[in-house]
Design a protein around this motif. Sequence first.
Motif, mmCIF file in Angstrom:
data_model
loop_
_atom_site.group_PDB
_atom_site.id
_atom_site.type_symbol
_atom_site.label_atom_id
_atom_site.label_comp_id
_atom_site.label_asym_id
_atom_site.label_seq_id
_atom_site.Cartn_x
_atom_site.Cartn_y
_atom_site.Cartn_z
ATOM 1 N N ILE A 88 37.341 -13.433 -30.876
ATOM 2 C CA ILE A 88 36.517 -14.647 -30.915
ATOM 3 C C ILE A 88 36.579 -15.353 -29.565
ATOM 4 O O ILE A 88 35.596 -15.931 -29.103
ATOM 5 C CB ILE A 88 36.940 -15.576 -32.084
ATOM 6 C CG1 ILE A 88 35.991 -16.785 -32.203
ATOM 7 C CG2 ILE A 88 38.381 -16.029 -31.943
ATOM 8 C CD1 ILE A 88 34.544 -16.426 -32.469
ATOM 9 N N ARG A 89 37.743 -15.263 -28.900
ATOM 10 C CA ARG A 89 37.850 -15.912 -27.597
ATOM 11 C C ARG A 89 36.944 -15.214 -26.571
ATOM 12 O O ARG A 89 36.232 -15.856 -25.802
ATOM 13 C CB ARG A 89 39.310 -15.882 -27.120
ATOM 14 C CG ARG A 89 39.558 -16.792 -25.928
ATOM 15 C CD ARG A 89 40.873 -16.467 -25.268
ATOM 16 N NE ARG A 89 40.889 -15.048 -24.870
ATOM 17 C CZ ARG A 89 41.996 -14.389 -24.565
ATOM 18 N NH1 ARG A 89 43.182 -14.969 -24.653
ATOM 19 N NH2 ARG A 89 41.929 -13.127 -24.187
ATOM 20 N N TYR B 89 33.422 -16.132 -27.360
ATOM 21 C CA TYR B 89 33.154 -17.521 -27.002
ATOM 22 C C TYR B 89 32.957 -17.668 -25.490
ATOM 23 O O TYR B 89 31.959 -18.248 -25.036
ATOM 24 C CB TYR B 89 34.300 -18.423 -27.471
ATOM 25 C CG TYR B 89 34.033 -19.887 -27.184
ATOM 26 C CD1 TYR B 89 33.399 -20.686 -28.137
ATOM 27 C CD2 TYR B 89 34.386 -20.467 -25.963
ATOM 28 C CE1 TYR B 89 33.122 -22.015 -27.879
ATOM 29 C CE2 TYR B 89 34.108 -21.791 -25.702
ATOM 30 C CZ TYR B 89 33.487 -22.563 -26.661
ATOM 31 O OH TYR B 89 33.201 -23.878 -26.396
ATOM 32 N N ILE C 47 29.670 -16.036 -24.269
ATOM 33 C CA ILE C 47 28.438 -16.754 -24.601
ATOM 34 C C ILE C 47 28.396 -18.102 -23.894
ATOM 35 O O ILE C 47 27.332 -18.558 -23.469
ATOM 36 C CB ILE C 47 28.307 -16.899 -26.130
ATOM 37 C CG1 ILE C 47 28.093 -15.500 -26.736
ATOM 38 C CG2 ILE C 47 27.135 -17.806 -26.492
ATOM 39 C CD1 ILE C 47 27.976 -15.475 -28.225
ATOM 40 N N GLU C 48 29.553 -18.731 -23.744
ATOM 41 C CA GLU C 48 29.585 -20.011 -23.034
ATOM 42 C C GLU C 48 29.079 -19.828 -21.606
ATOM 43 O O GLU C 48 28.344 -20.653 -21.077
ATOM 44 C CB GLU C 48 31.017 -20.560 -23.007
ATOM 45 C CG GLU C 48 31.101 -21.928 -22.383
ATOM 46 C CD GLU C 48 32.538 -22.406 -22.291
ATOM 47 O OE1 GLU C 48 33.416 -21.565 -21.981
ATOM 48 O OE2 GLU C 48 32.774 -23.593 -22.524
ATOM 49 N N TYR D 193 25.057 -18.287 -22.268
ATOM 50 C CA TYR D 193 23.998 -18.924 -23.058
ATOM 51 C C TYR D 193 24.595 -20.019 -23.942
ATOM 52 O O TYR D 193 24.705 -19.857 -25.157
ATOM 53 C CB TYR D 193 23.330 -17.847 -23.923
ATOM 54 C CG TYR D 193 22.077 -18.292 -24.623
ATOM 55 C CD1 TYR D 193 20.896 -18.490 -23.915
ATOM 56 C CD2 TYR D 193 22.065 -18.506 -26.008
ATOM 57 C CE1 TYR D 193 19.743 -18.882 -24.558
ATOM 58 C CE2 TYR D 193 20.917 -18.897 -26.660
ATOM 59 C CZ TYR D 193 19.754 -19.084 -25.932
ATOM 60 O OH TYR D 193 18.602 -19.467 -26.569
ATOM 61 N N PRO D 194 24.967 -21.122 -23.322
ATOM 62 C CA PRO D 194 25.666 -22.169 -24.090
ATOM 63 C C PRO D 194 24.742 -22.936 -25.034
ATOM 64 O O PRO D 194 25.203 -23.862 -25.690
ATOM 65 C CB PRO D 194 26.217 -23.082 -22.995
ATOM 66 C CG PRO D 194 25.312 -22.875 -21.834
ATOM 67 C CD PRO D 194 24.842 -21.466 -21.904
ATOM 68 N N LEU D 195 23.462 -22.576 -25.113
ATOM 69 C CA LEU D 195 22.551 -23.308 -25.986
ATOM 70 C C LEU D 195 22.791 -23.027 -27.458
ATOM 71 O O LEU D 195 22.292 -23.738 -28.305
ATOM 72 C CB LEU D 195 21.089 -22.922 -25.688
ATOM 73 C CG LEU D 195 20.491 -23.444 -24.412
ATOM 74 C CD1 LEU D 195 20.936 -22.640 -23.228
ATOM 75 C CD2 LEU D 195 18.984 -23.439 -24.523
ATOM 76 N N SER D 196 23.504 -21.982 -27.731
ATOM 77 C CA SER D 196 23.649 -21.587 -29.126
ATOM 78 C C SER D 196 24.913 -22.181 -29.725
ATOM 79 O O SER D 196 25.683 -22.849 -29.060
ATOM 80 C CB SER D 196 23.689 -20.066 -29.216
ATOM 81 O OG SER D 196 24.703 -19.586 -28.366
ATOM 82 N N LYS D 197 25.052 -21.919 -30.993
ATOM 83 C CA LYS D 197 26.235 -22.376 -31.699
ATOM 84 C C LYS D 197 26.857 -21.152 -32.357
ATOM 85 O O LYS D 197 26.143 -20.345 -32.960
ATOM 86 C CB LYS D 197 25.814 -23.395 -32.752
ATOM 87 C CG LYS D 197 26.951 -23.987 -33.535
ATOM 88 C CD LYS D 197 26.439 -25.155 -34.369
ATOM 89 C CE LYS D 197 27.603 -25.882 -35.035
ATOM 90 N NZ LYS D 197 27.159 -27.090 -35.725
ATOM 91 N N ILE D 198 28.155 -21.037 -32.217
ATOM 92 C CA ILE D 198 28.851 -19.909 -32.853
ATOM 93 C C ILE D 198 29.416 -20.380 -34.179
ATOM 94 O O ILE D 198 30.043 -21.440 -34.247
ATOM 95 C CB ILE D 198 29.989 -19.384 -31.946
ATOM 96 C CG1 ILE D 198 29.394 -18.811 -30.657
ATOM 97 C CG2 ILE D 198 30.827 -18.346 -32.671
ATOM 98 C CD1 ILE D 198 30.446 -18.403 -29.652
ATOM 99 N N ARG E 102 21.790 -17.146 -18.827
ATOM 100 C CA ARG E 102 20.959 -18.291 -18.437
ATOM 101 C C ARG E 102 20.354 -18.117 -17.056
ATOM 102 O O ARG E 102 19.308 -18.680 -16.765
ATOM 103 C CB ARG E 102 21.717 -19.602 -18.562
ATOM 104 C CG ARG E 102 22.941 -19.747 -17.710
ATOM 105 C CD ARG E 102 23.436 -21.183 -17.841
ATOM 106 N NE ARG E 102 24.887 -21.232 -17.908
ATOM 107 C CZ ARG E 102 25.557 -22.348 -18.153
ATOM 108 N NH1 ARG E 102 24.928 -23.469 -18.340
ATOM 109 N NH2 ARG E 102 26.867 -22.323 -18.184
#
Lengths: 82, 467
Positions: free
Chosen positions: B159-160, B163, B166-167, B170-175, B274
């Motif tokens: 998960i790290r 995270y 994606i951070e 593409y930080p626009l999303s939510k995990i 991004r």
Amino acid sequence: MENKPNLTFEDAMKRLEEIVRQLEAGELPLSESLEKYQESMQLVKFCREQLDKAELQLEQLSFDDGDEIAEKSVVGEVSDAE
Amino acid sequence: MSTPMPNGVEAQVFTVTQLNRVIKERLESDPRLVQCHVSGEISNFKHHSSGHMYFTLKDEQSRIRAVMFAGRNRRLRFRPEDGMRVVCIGAIGVFDRDGQYQLYIDDMQPDGVGALYIRFEQLRNQLQAEGLFSPDRKRPLPPYPTRIGVVTSATGAVIRDIYTTIERRYPLSKIILAPAAVQGTEAAKTLVRGLRRLWSLQESVDVIIIGRGGGSLEELWPFNEEMVARAVAASPVPVVSAVGHETDVTICDFVADVRAATPTAAAELVAPHRQDIHYQLAQAVSRSYGAVTGKLKGHRQRLSDLRERPVLRQPARIIQVHRQSVDYMESRVRDGLVRPMRQATKQLADSERRLARVDLHRRLVTLRYRTQTLAQQSAQLTKRQIEQGGAKLDRQIAMLEAMNPLRVLRRGYSVVYDEGQNRIISSIKDLPPGKRIDVRVADGTVTAQVTTEKGVYSGGEQTKLDI
């Protein structure tokens, strides 16, 4: 347009792609072309703002069968894990 | 040859060959040894140039020689080596020449893995036959996911990695993390539950990553469980499988829409970068701008083309054209109207000229003379006709006088009329008694009445001679 509260980034990107395609097809009347151009610029602005201000969120569901969502950020924990 | 023994039993003496044959027959007829499973550790492993494998199987206390012929070992899915624990299936045989019994191996699996490996193969074949791995089933991933579901351990590196990846991209999303056990007996169940909980969220996720870090086959095993495979296959949103490292392959990988070599790779597949989006946006800007300015340029060109048209460049020409047509019309009017008038005028003048040539006075004198002559002739003619007419009248009057019937009355005749002198009575039948009659004589008329009872009918008509 700018004030649409529910516009998602994905919607904005889709819309933008659609408008660019329409503009490039060159089939729109001039006045509509100009309107669409304006809209596309607003969409670009919106998308850029979204990209710049975004902060990744992480939400963790509880491990049990319960359906309630534990709205806690686990990023700290995760980073310290291992 | 026999030798008496102390206990009196006559003992049988074997040759070595005979003895080995007896042992061989004995061992090779024992059903427990004909096909036996043996676990042990490989040592003194030799892969002979003939292709046969020779080694010793051992455990803490004991050892046995083993051979696996080329025809058999060709099918092995792993490379045996010293120190490896294995489970073998084979038969005990005796090598007469050396008086050695050994294990002739038919098949061999790394210990602990073998059974799982067979289950893996069986399940893979079954699901493949069902079509669950079909390329047609693979769905494309959403290009800009808003919500990314992750099914994995809440505490692992997976998960790290996801995270941070994606951070960065593409930080626009939510995990949304649905925590699950990723190894152990309960793991499969928690993985399936995690998937189901992501599906049942009110605000659904766009894509799901399911996975764990690297490990042994046993550790990865939950991702080979049928229930996990079927849950992944049933997912309403695309699933990216990210189990273990590059070389690890699980059933889950086959069923998922996309297989990622690692969790980090999964995150990269799921989210765009991004930088790429910024590039796309810049492209969109320049493409939109290009399209619109191109359009504007086209319109400007058309506009200037239009302005270059002679009509717009020399507006006076419009009037000229009209003037021309006015001229034309005028000429036509002239042709149609003025010319006939001119002809008429000419005719009039001609007539005047001709009239001027005539001597009116002489013509009048002539005509007056002719008129007088005609009047005299007419008067003479009339006078003569009147004179002739008078003579003729006198003759006719004399004739009429001679024929007047009343002259007869002067000779004593009378005429009987009925009363009122309407009708001359010429028959006795018209003179019944009492009838009033008028009688005309030469110098007048009297009224009379028939008095006789009955007149005398003489019959026939009175003739002239009877008078």
